[in-house]
Design a protein around this motif. Sequence first.
Motif, PDB file in Angstrom:
ATOM      1  N   GLU A 106       0.848  -1.194   0.000  1.00 24.85           N
ATOM      2  CA  GLU A 106       0.000   0.000   0.000  1.00 24.85           C
ATOM      3  C   GLU A 106       0.881   1.241   0.000  1.00 24.85           C
ATOM      4  O   GLU A 106       1.991   1.222   0.539  1.00 24.85           O
ATOM      5  CB  GLU A 106      -0.906   0.030   1.239  1.00 24.85           C
ATOM      6  N   LYS A 107       0.378   2.313  -0.596  1.00 25.62           N
ATOM      7  CA  LYS A 107       1.081   3.594  -0.588  1.00 25.62           C
ATOM      8  C   LYS A 107       0.180   4.604   0.108  1.00 25.62           C
ATOM      9  O   LYS A 107      -0.877   4.947  -0.403  1.00 25.62           O
ATOM     10  CB  LYS A 107       1.393   4.044  -2.011  1.00 25.62           C
ATOM     11  N   PHE A 108       0.612   5.027   1.295  1.00 25.25           N
ATOM     12  CA  PHE A 108      -0.188   5.991   2.040  1.00 25.25           C
ATOM     13  C   PHE A 108       0.714   6.921   2.827  1.00 25.25           C
ATOM     14  O   PHE A 108       1.844   6.574   3.173  1.00 25.25           O
ATOM     15  CB  PHE A 108      -1.188   5.287   2.972  1.00 25.25           C
ATOM     16  N   GLY A 109       0.211   8.093   3.063  1.00 22.73           N
ATOM     17  CA  GLY A 109       0.909   9.066   3.878  1.00 22.73           C
ATOM     18  C   GLY A 109       0.198   9.219   5.203  1.00 22.73           C
ATOM     19  O   GLY A 109      -0.982   8.852   5.339  1.00 22.73           O
ATOM     20  N   ILE A 110       0.930   9.751   6.181  1.00 24.58           N
ATOM     21  CA  ILE A 110       0.340   9.995   7.493  1.00 24.58           C
ATOM     22  C   ILE A 110       0.453  11.474   7.812  1.00 24.58           C
ATOM     23  O   ILE A 110       1.417  12.133   7.439  1.00 24.58           O
ATOM     24  CB  ILE A 110       0.972   9.121   8.598  1.00 24.58           C
ATOM     25  N   SER A 111      -0.566  11.986   8.488  1.00 19.41           N
ATOM     26  CA  SER A 111      -0.581  13.389   8.883  1.00 19.41           C
ATOM     27  C   SER A 111       0.269  13.602  10.125  1.00 19.41           C
ATOM     28  O   SER A 111       0.713  12.646  10.763  1.00 19.41           O
ATOM     29  CB  SER A 111      -2.018  13.838   9.171  1.00 19.41           C
ATOM     30  N   LEU A 112       0.462  14.858  10.463  1.00 20.71           N
ATOM     31  CA  LEU A 112       1.059  15.163  11.760  1.00 20.71           C
ATOM     32  C   LEU A 112       0.064  14.761  12.841  1.00 20.71           C
ATOM     33  O   LEU A 112      -1.156  14.845  12.633  1.00 20.71           O
ATOM     34  CB  LEU A 112       1.371  16.650  11.863  1.00 20.71           C
ATOM     35  N   PRO A 113       0.539  14.354  14.003  1.00 19.26           N
ATOM     36  CA  PRO A 113      -0.400  13.964  15.057  1.00 19.26           C
ATOM     37  C   PRO A 113      -1.101  15.174  15.661  1.00 19.26           C
ATOM     38  O   PRO A 113      -0.558  16.278  15.682  1.00 19.26           O
ATOM     39  CB  PRO A 113       0.493  13.282  16.099  1.00 19.26           C
ATOM     40  N   SER A 114      -2.310  14.939  16.115  1.00 18.74           N
ATOM     41  CA  SER A 114      -3.028  15.941  16.908  1.00 18.74           C
ATOM     42  C   SER A 114      -3.482  15.261  18.195  1.00 18.74           C
ATOM     43  O   SER A 114      -3.495  14.039  18.294  1.00 18.74           O
ATOM     44  CB  SER A 114      -4.199  16.535  16.132  1.00 18.74           C
ATOM     45  N   ILE A 115      -3.840  16.093  19.176  1.00 17.12           N
ATOM     46  CA  ILE A 115      -4.154  15.578  20.514  1.00 17.12           C
ATOM     47  C   ILE A 115      -5.535  16.053  20.935  1.00 17.12           C
ATOM     48  O   ILE A 115      -5.928  17.179  20.657  1.00 17.12           O
ATOM     49  CB  ILE A 115      -3.114  16.104  21.543  1.00 17.12           C
ATOM     50  N   ALA A 116      -6.237  15.184  21.643  1.00 17.22           N
ATOM     51  CA  ALA A 116      -7.496  15.546  22.306  1.00 17.22           C
ATOM     52  C   ALA A 116      -7.359  15.139  23.761  1.00 17.22           C
ATOM     53  O   ALA A 116      -6.820  14.075  24.068  1.00 17.22           O
ATOM     54  CB  ALA A 116      -8.679  14.833  21.666  1.00 17.22           C
ATOM     55  N   ARG A 117      -7.808  16.022  24.648  1.00 18.25           N
ATOM     56  CA  ARG A 117      -7.762  15.728  26.091  1.00 18.25           C
ATOM     57  C   ARG A 117      -9.111  16.058  26.692  1.00 18.25           C
ATOM     58  O   ARG A 117      -9.823  16.933  26.229  1.00 18.25           O
ATOM     59  CB  ARG A 117      -6.693  16.576  26.788  1.00 18.25           C
ATOM     60  N   GLY A 118      -9.426  15.368  27.763  1.00 12.67           N
ATOM     61  CA  GLY A 118     -10.656  15.594  28.500  1.00 12.67           C
ATOM     62  C   GLY A 118     -11.238  14.265  28.935  1.00 12.67           C
ATOM     63  O   GLY A 118     -11.082  13.262  28.222  1.00 12.67           O
ATOM     64  N   PRO A 119     -11.884  14.248  30.079  1.00 12.91           N
ATOM     65  CA  PRO A 119     -12.434  12.991  30.590  1.00 12.91           C
ATOM     66  C   PRO A 119     -13.430  12.363  29.612  1.00 12.91           C
ATOM     67  O   PRO A 119     -14.351  13.022  29.145  1.00 12.91           O
ATOM     68  CB  PRO A 119     -13.139  13.401  31.883  1.00 12.91           C
TER      69      PRO A 119
END
Length: 156
Positions: A106-119
């Motif tokens: 497969e040929k795929f790219g990955i994005s930069l990571p992002s974060i989510a926080r909260g209970p």
Amino acid sequence: MKVEWINAFILATVDTYQKMLSLKIEAGKPYLLTEESNKKDISGMIGLSGTIKGAVVMGFPKENALKTVNKFLGETFTDLGPDVSDAVGELVNIIAGYVKKFIQNEKFGISLPSIARGPRHMVYMPKYAPTIVIPFKSPELGDFVLEAALAEGQNA
């Protein structure tokens, strides 16, 4: 969603923990995400585009995220601050990049990571694919999950 894609994420996660944290972890039986099954306090997210499209989330309860990041960085963090967020993002980034070793056709790219926080926050995944949750167990660091919503995409 192809089983080989899910298996690649399981292998990449297990190998990453073994190489980066010197720990053996165990994957549990995958299941579909529901709001009732969600126990994340912090998540690192990566998007995929190319012949595989979708999103992958690595999520932790607070205590387990702190134990993991402390082991990963050799530090002692007590709260989900910016350094912990960055480390969770880096872990999911390493895993997503490592998946390419296991899915070579497969040929795929990955994005930069992002974060989510909260209970017990929910990360809303792409609607074109079901969200599969892979639970992981670590006797030393506690449980965490990897969530994947993946579908066939276009050539990158």
